[in-house]
Design an enzyme around this catalytic site. Structure first.
Site, short mmCIF file in Angstrom:
data_model
loop_
_atom_site.label_atom_id
_atom_site.label_comp_id
_atom_site.label_asym_id
_atom_site.label_seq_id
_atom_site.Cartn_x
_atom_site.Cartn_y
_atom_site.Cartn_z
N THR A 194 0.81 -1.10 -0.20
CA THR A 194 -0.05 -0.05 0.09
C THR A 194 0.85 1.23 0.03
O THR A 194 1.77 1.30 0.86
CB THR A 194 -0.70 0.26 1.31
OG1 THR A 194 -1.56 -1.31 1.26
CG2 THR A 194 -1.65 1.19 1.79
N GLY A 224 -9.60 -3.81 3.94
CA GLY A 224 -8.39 -3.71 4.83
C GLY A 224 -8.64 -2.50 5.41
O GLY A 224 -9.62 -1.89 5.85
N ASP A 225 -7.48 -2.03 6.35
CA ASP A 225 -7.49 -0.87 7.02
C ASP A 225 -7.47 0.19 6.35
O ASP A 225 -7.70 1.53 6.51
CB ASP A 225 -6.12 -1.05 7.98
CG ASP A 225 -4.72 -0.92 6.97
OD1 ASP A 225 -4.71 -2.03 6.17
OD2 ASP A 225 -3.94 -0.35 7.31
C1 SD4 Z 1 -4.57 -3.99 3.41
N1 SD4 Z 1 -2.94 -2.59 4.40
O1 SD4 Z 1 -5.37 -4.33 2.66
C2 SD4 Z 1 -3.30 -3.21 3.33
C3 SD4 Z 1 -2.61 -3.79 2.10
C4 SD4 Z 1 -1.00 -3.83 2.46
O2 SD4 Z 1 0.66 -5.12 3.13
O3 SD4 Z 1 -0.57 -2.87 2.95
N2 SD4 Z 1 -0.41 -4.93 2.74
O4 SD4 Z 1 -4.74 -4.75 4.48
#
Ligand code: SD4
Length: 333
Positions: A194, A224-225
């Protein structure tokens, strides 16, 4: 020593004192100097943050708003087909859909996000329109797509031949396990994940943006977050801003970015605040924490920045008038 190695070395040196646990929250662990009001800066996650920062800097150096800078900046990796974790070219979910999450937040607690949107290359710009043109903060899935199309966004197939190929390979075993630095193992050009970007403009105002295709091969509909305000992104113009990358479920649980901003409000440096957030994840389950990646990045109102992550391998990029750096995030493991 090359510049890049020097910066990495510097980051690691600074880490020794922090990792020994001798510095309480609120004390600064070395870190960059405080900048004067009127000196803009942009920071963003991972190696691809360097190119994104250049886009943001075009706005900041002309005296533009941090909000415009972060939108312009993250549009660069969103459009890059070689980055398999953001926007166009993102790896699909387990059913083959490329579903994107994005959030944006300005200096007045205005925020907008889209979750699980398909077919739109620039979800960050849709998130900004949700913020500016609707009475809402979040639009999801089909509704987010309809809103984008009604506002002139083009419907596009985001699954590139490379990501289609990788997905078909994955289908052979269809083993789902979020891995540390998975995209690196998949042979992507960029090592991870991300993009979260935070900027301080010449007026001293902060904004942030976060955009992703989420965890590769996630369940269809999983969010996700990154588009969850307070988890993947939070900005309080009185204090600072924070963003996250890594396994989003762990970030949501602790309201990671909001937590970091509140710790900075109580006097923690950006780095110390990020470290405390990571340690909450570790305290909950040391075994789980040892097997996943989470990284946090923060920027305060004075233009000081810092990061912390669970595992080695996380990097963040910094750009200001004086600095153009790629820094290795300090880590627990
Ligand atoms: C998620 N935080 O969708 C994001 C993706 C990410 O390492 O950064 N993955 O959970």
């Amino acid at each position: 020593m090359g510049n890049r190695r020097k910066f990495f070395a510097k980051a690691m040196l600074g880490g020794a004192a922090v990792m020994s646990g001798r510095l309480p929250l609120g004390r600064r662990a070395g870190g960059p100097m405080v900048r004067r009001v009127g000196e803009p800066i942009v920071v963003s996650t991972w190696d691809f943050g360097r190119a994104a920062n250049v886009g943001a800097w075009e706005v900041l150096r002309k005296g533009g708003r941090a909000l415009d800078a972060v939108e312009q900046g993250v549009r660069i990796p969103e459009a890059d087909p070689d980055i398999q974790t953001i926007g166009y070219g993102g790896l699909p979910d387990r059913d083959g859909h490329v579903t994107l999450d994005a959030a944006i937040m300005d200096d007045k607690l205005n925020c907008g996000s889209v979750m699980c949107i398909e077919y739109i290359m620039h979800p960050i710009s849709v998130a900004r329109l949700v913020m500016e043109k609707t009475p809402h903060i979040i639009l999801v899935g089909e509704g987010a797509l309809q809103f984008a199309l009604a506002n002139g966004f083009k419907k596009q197939d985001l699954l590139t031949p490379k990501s289609k190929h990788d997905y078909e390979e994955w289908l052979k075993s269809a083993h789902y396990q979020p891995e540390v630095n998975i995209e690196n193992r998949l042979g992507g050009k960029y090592n991870h994940d991300t993009i979260g970007m935070l900027a301080l403009d010449a007026r001293g105002d902060l904004s942030g943006a976060c955009t992703t295709s989420g965890l590769a091969y996630k369940m269809h509909g999983r969010v996700g977050d990154s588009p969850v305000i307070g988890a993947g992104l939070y900005v309080d113009n009185a204090v600072g801003a924070a963003t996250a990358t890594g396994v989003g479920e762990e970030v949501i649980r602790i309201c990671g970015s909001h937590l970091i901003v509140e710790l900075m409000r109580q006097g923690a440096s950006p780095e110390a605040a990020c470290k405390e957030a990571v340690e909450r994840i570790v305290r909950r389950s040391p075994a789980k924490a040892a097997a996943i990646q989470v990284g946090f990045l923060a920027l305060n109102k004075q233009g000081e920045y810092g990061a912390w992550c669970l595992q080695k391998g996380f990097s963040f990029a910094v750009k200001s008038e004086k600095e153009e750096l790629l820094i290795a995030g300090k880590s627990n493991y």
